[in-house]
Design a protein around this motif. Structure first.
Motif, PDB file in Angstrom:
ATOM      1  N   THR A   1       0.847  -1.179   0.000  1.00 52.38           N
ATOM      2  CA  THR A   1       0.000   0.000   0.000  1.00 52.38           C
ATOM      3  C   THR A   1       0.887   1.234   0.000  1.00 52.38           C
ATOM      4  N   GLY A   2       0.453   2.271  -0.668  1.00 50.83           N
ATOM      5  CA  GLY A   2       1.302   3.448  -0.737  1.00 50.83           C
ATOM      6  C   GLY A   2       0.551   4.688  -1.172  1.00 50.83           C
ATOM      7  N   TYR A   3       1.176   5.815  -0.931  1.00 48.86           N
ATOM      8  CA  TYR A   3       0.621   7.115  -1.309  1.00 48.86           C
ATOM      9  C   TYR A   3       1.756   8.010  -1.786  1.00 48.86           C
ATOM     10  N   SER A   4       1.519   8.740  -2.873  1.00 49.08           N
ATOM     11  CA  SER A   4       2.490   9.721  -3.315  1.00 49.08           C
ATOM     12  C   SER A   4       1.767  11.007  -3.683  1.00 49.08           C
ATOM     13  N   ARG A   5       2.504  12.100  -3.644  1.00 44.60           N
ATOM     14  CA  ARG A   5       1.959  13.413  -3.964  1.00 44.60           C
ATOM     15  C   ARG A   5       2.803  14.033  -5.056  1.00 44.60           C
ATOM     16  N   LEU A   6       2.192  14.305  -6.199  1.00 41.83           N
ATOM     17  CA  LEU A   6       2.883  15.028  -7.258  1.00 41.83           C
ATOM     18  C   LEU A   6       3.021  16.487  -6.853  1.00 41.83           C
ATOM     19  N   VAL A   7       4.163  17.076  -7.144  1.00 42.54           N
ATOM     20  CA  VAL A   7       4.427  18.464  -6.778  1.00 42.54           C
ATOM     21  C   VAL A   7       4.983  19.205  -7.992  1.00 42.54           C
ATOM     22  N   GLY A   8       5.112  20.522  -7.862  1.00 36.55           N
ATOM     23  CA  GLY A   8       5.675  21.311  -8.948  1.00 36.55           C
ATOM     24  C   GLY A   8       4.821  21.225 -10.194  1.00 36.55           C
ATOM     25  N   ASP A   9       5.465  21.221 -11.350  1.00 37.35           N
ATOM     26  CA  ASP A   9       4.731  21.191 -12.607  1.00 37.35           C
ATOM     27  C   ASP A   9       4.043  19.860 -12.853  1.00 37.35           C
ATOM     28  N   ALA A  10       4.473  18.807 -12.165  1.00 41.43           N
ATOM     29  CA  ALA A  10       3.764  17.528 -12.265  1.00 41.43           C
ATOM     30  C   ALA A  10       2.360  17.640 -11.700  1.00 41.43           C
ATOM     31  N   ALA A  11       2.185  18.510 -10.700  1.00 44.30           N
ATOM     32  CA  ALA A  11       0.864  18.748 -10.123  1.00 44.30           C
ATOM     33  C   ALA A  11       0.114  19.861 -10.846  1.00 44.30           C
ATOM     34  N   ASP A  12       0.841  20.829 -11.410  1.00 47.72           N
ATOM     35  CA  ASP A  12       0.212  22.000 -12.027  1.00 47.72           C
ATOM     36  C   ASP A  12      -0.262  21.763 -13.446  1.00 47.72           C
ATOM     37  N   THR A  13       0.302  20.782 -14.141  1.00 42.04           N
ATOM     38  CA  THR A  13      -0.118  20.522 -15.506  1.00 42.04           C
ATOM     39  C   THR A  13      -1.618  20.239 -15.561  1.00 42.04           C
ATOM     40  N   PRO A  14      -2.312  20.703 -16.610  1.00 46.37           N
ATOM     41  CA  PRO A  14      -3.750  20.409 -16.728  1.00 46.37           C
ATOM     42  C   PRO A  14      -4.072  18.918 -16.757  1.00 46.37           C
ATOM     43  N   PHE A  15      -3.120  18.093 -17.209  1.00 48.22           N
ATOM     44  CA  PHE A  15      -3.362  16.652 -17.178  1.00 48.22           C
ATOM     45  C   PHE A  15      -3.633  16.173 -15.752  1.00 48.22           C
ATOM     46  N   THR A  16      -3.037  16.886 -14.774  1.00 48.40           N
ATOM     47  CA  THR A  16      -3.236  16.538 -13.371  1.00 48.40           C
ATOM     48  C   THR A  16      -4.254  17.458 -12.702  1.00 48.40           C
ATOM     49  N   SER A  17      -4.013  18.772 -12.783  1.00 51.64           N
ATOM     50  CA  SER A  17      -4.825  19.718 -12.007  1.00 51.64           C
ATOM     51  C   SER A  17      -6.265  19.818 -12.500  1.00 51.64           C
ATOM     52  N   VAL A  18      -6.510  19.617 -13.804  1.00 55.33           N
ATOM     53  CA  VAL A  18      -7.859  19.725 -14.354  1.00 55.33           C
ATOM     54  C   VAL A  18      -8.508  18.350 -14.513  1.00 55.33           C
ATOM     55  N   GLN A  19      -7.781  17.421 -15.102  1.00 53.92           N
ATOM     56  CA  GLN A  19      -8.351  16.115 -15.431  1.00 53.92           C
ATOM     57  C   GLN A  19      -8.057  15.031 -14.400  1.00 53.92           C
ATOM     58  N   GLY A  20      -7.100  15.269 -13.533  1.00 54.03           N
ATOM     59  CA  GLY A  20      -6.711  14.208 -12.601  1.00 54.03           C
ATOM     60  C   GLY A  20      -6.573  14.691 -11.185  1.00 54.03           C
ATOM     61  N   SER A  21      -5.544  14.211 -10.492  1.00 55.81           N
ATOM     62  CA  SER A  21      -5.305  14.557  -9.097  1.00 55.81           C
ATOM     63  C   SER A  21      -3.825  14.413  -8.789  1.00 55.81           C
ATOM     64  N   ALA A  22      -3.330  15.317  -7.942  1.00 55.10           N
ATOM     65  CA  ALA A  22      -1.940  15.213  -7.501  1.00 55.10           C
ATOM     66  C   ALA A  22      -1.757  14.109  -6.466  1.00 55.10           C
ATOM     67  N   ASN A  23      -2.847  13.626  -5.897  1.00 63.24           N
ATOM     68  CA  ASN A  23      -2.782  12.539  -4.926  1.00 63.24           C
ATOM     69  C   ASN A  23      -2.837  11.208  -5.651  1.00 63.24           C
ATOM     70  N   GLN A  24      -1.825  10.405  -5.470  1.00 60.38           N
ATOM     71  CA  GLN A  24      -1.706   9.120  -6.144  1.00 60.38           C
ATOM     72  C   GLN A  24      -1.593   8.009  -5.099  1.00 60.38           C
ATOM     73  N   ALA A  25      -2.303   6.917  -5.320  1.00 59.48           N
ATOM     74  CA  ALA A  25      -2.302   5.817  -4.359  1.00 59.48           C
ATOM     75  C   ALA A  25      -2.124   4.492  -5.073  1.00 59.48           C
TER      76      ALA A  25
END
Length: 328
Positions: free
Chosen positions: A294-318
């Motif tokens: 089991t695990g959790y990760s958090r995308l940060v920086g531009d990995a979190a800010d890109t629309p692929f993440t911030s609009v269509q997805g989530s910076a929280n990854q499990a």
């Protein structure tokens, strides 16, 4: 025993978790409780080691002779298969079932461990020694090449908008992994490890570089079970970030997402836990075992800010997964 751009992105998460399974299986093999035996062990066709005197050292075999004949020596292997839930791409909030194959072992003194969809070698691998702990336990080191196939957003995208963007190519990341491990830090037979992997894409997909440091803690839970905890981070360069996180004018027109130019830097941080259980109660003799991740990760920086993440997805990854393995 550590391996990889560990536990951070969706596809990496699944395999990174497995990269720690070798540590769990091999370290668990060293958990031999001398006091658990009511009588001294049998060796040499039935000869027993002498009982310790009340004022002497604990009963056990002479130095260098294990209590049993462990499967973990110069040549051994663990193979397994499992399944887990992971994001459909790095930054997605849609999850898919991901296979968790496991191949790990030691051949002629060279360690082999999973590294995402790939593998890593350890030229400094040491065979575990069962029996009483020695008074002069020393750190152990790892070093060797690492190989990984990255197929992020190549296929199996479950977001209809992101699927309209240009599909990406498969990357082959080649590099080196090095680490140091300190035994018996908080309790007997536990281990604290530090590892760093540096790798580059050699297939011309993202053409970038990744640096992935991690710290892990392993502890046996008796003779059969073990627990491993890992904390990790990932740094990427501009080429990597631009390839996976930028939204080009063409992609913007195809998807409706705003244009975005990504830069490198700290990409993600994460935590992972791996639990293993030997089914016959003795990790030394190999056989069947179960593992859970089991695990959790958090995308940060531009990995979190890109629309692929911030609009269509989530910076929280499990991630969550289970599997079964056989050691021989």
């Amino acid at each position: 025993m550590m391996t990889a751009k560990l536990f951070l992105r969706a596809s990496v998460f699944a395999s990174a978790g497995l990269a720690a399974v070798p540590a769990a299986s091999q370290e668990a093999a060293q958990e031999v409780d001398a006091t658990a035996n009511k009588s001294p062990p049998l060796v040499n066709g039935g000869e027993r080691f002498p009982q310790a005197r009340p004022d002497g050292p604990p009963a056990g075999p002479p130095p260098g002779i294990p209590f049993e004949n462990p499967v973990f020596d110069d040549t051994w292997a663990t193979v397994g298969i499992g399944a887990g839930l992971v994001p459909s791409y790095s930054g997605s909030d849609n999850y898919r079932v991901f296979p968790l194959p496991l191949v790990v072992g030691r051949v002629a003194g060279i360690g082999i461990s999973p590294n995402g969809p790939g593998f890593a070698l350890n030229f400094l691998s040491e065979a575990p020694v069962a029996g009483p702990l020695s008074a002069d336990q020393k750190p152990s080191f790892s070093f060797g090449p690492a190989f990984r196939i990255r197929s992020d957003r190549v296929n199996q995208i479950q977001d209809e908008v992101v699927e309209l963007a240009e599909l990406l190519d498969t990357a082959l990341e080649v590099g080196a992994s090095a680490g140091v491990s300190f035994p018996s830090v908080l309790r007997p037979r536990d281990r604290v490890s530090f590892n760093t992997q540096v790798s580059w894409d050699v297939l011309g997909a993202h053409n970038g570089m990744l640096i992935s440091p991690s710290v892990g803690y392993f502890t046996p839970l008796g003779r059969a079970a073990s627990l491993q905890l890992s904390a990790s981070a990932s740094f990427v360069d501009d080429d990597y970030a631009d390839y996976y996180y930028s939204v080009t004018p063409t992609q913007s027109a195809d998807t409706g997402l705003v244009e975005f130019t990504a830069d490198g830097g700290l990409d993600s941080v994460g935590l992972t836990a791996i639990w293993t259980l030997d089914l016959d109660g003795n990790a030394l003799n190999g056989g069947f075992s179960l593992y859970a991740i089991t695990g959790y990760s958090r995308l940060v920086g531009d990995a979190a800010d890109t629309p692929f993440t911030s609009v269509q997805g989530s910076a929280n990854q499990a991630i969550a997964g289970i599997g079964a393995a056989y050691t021989f």
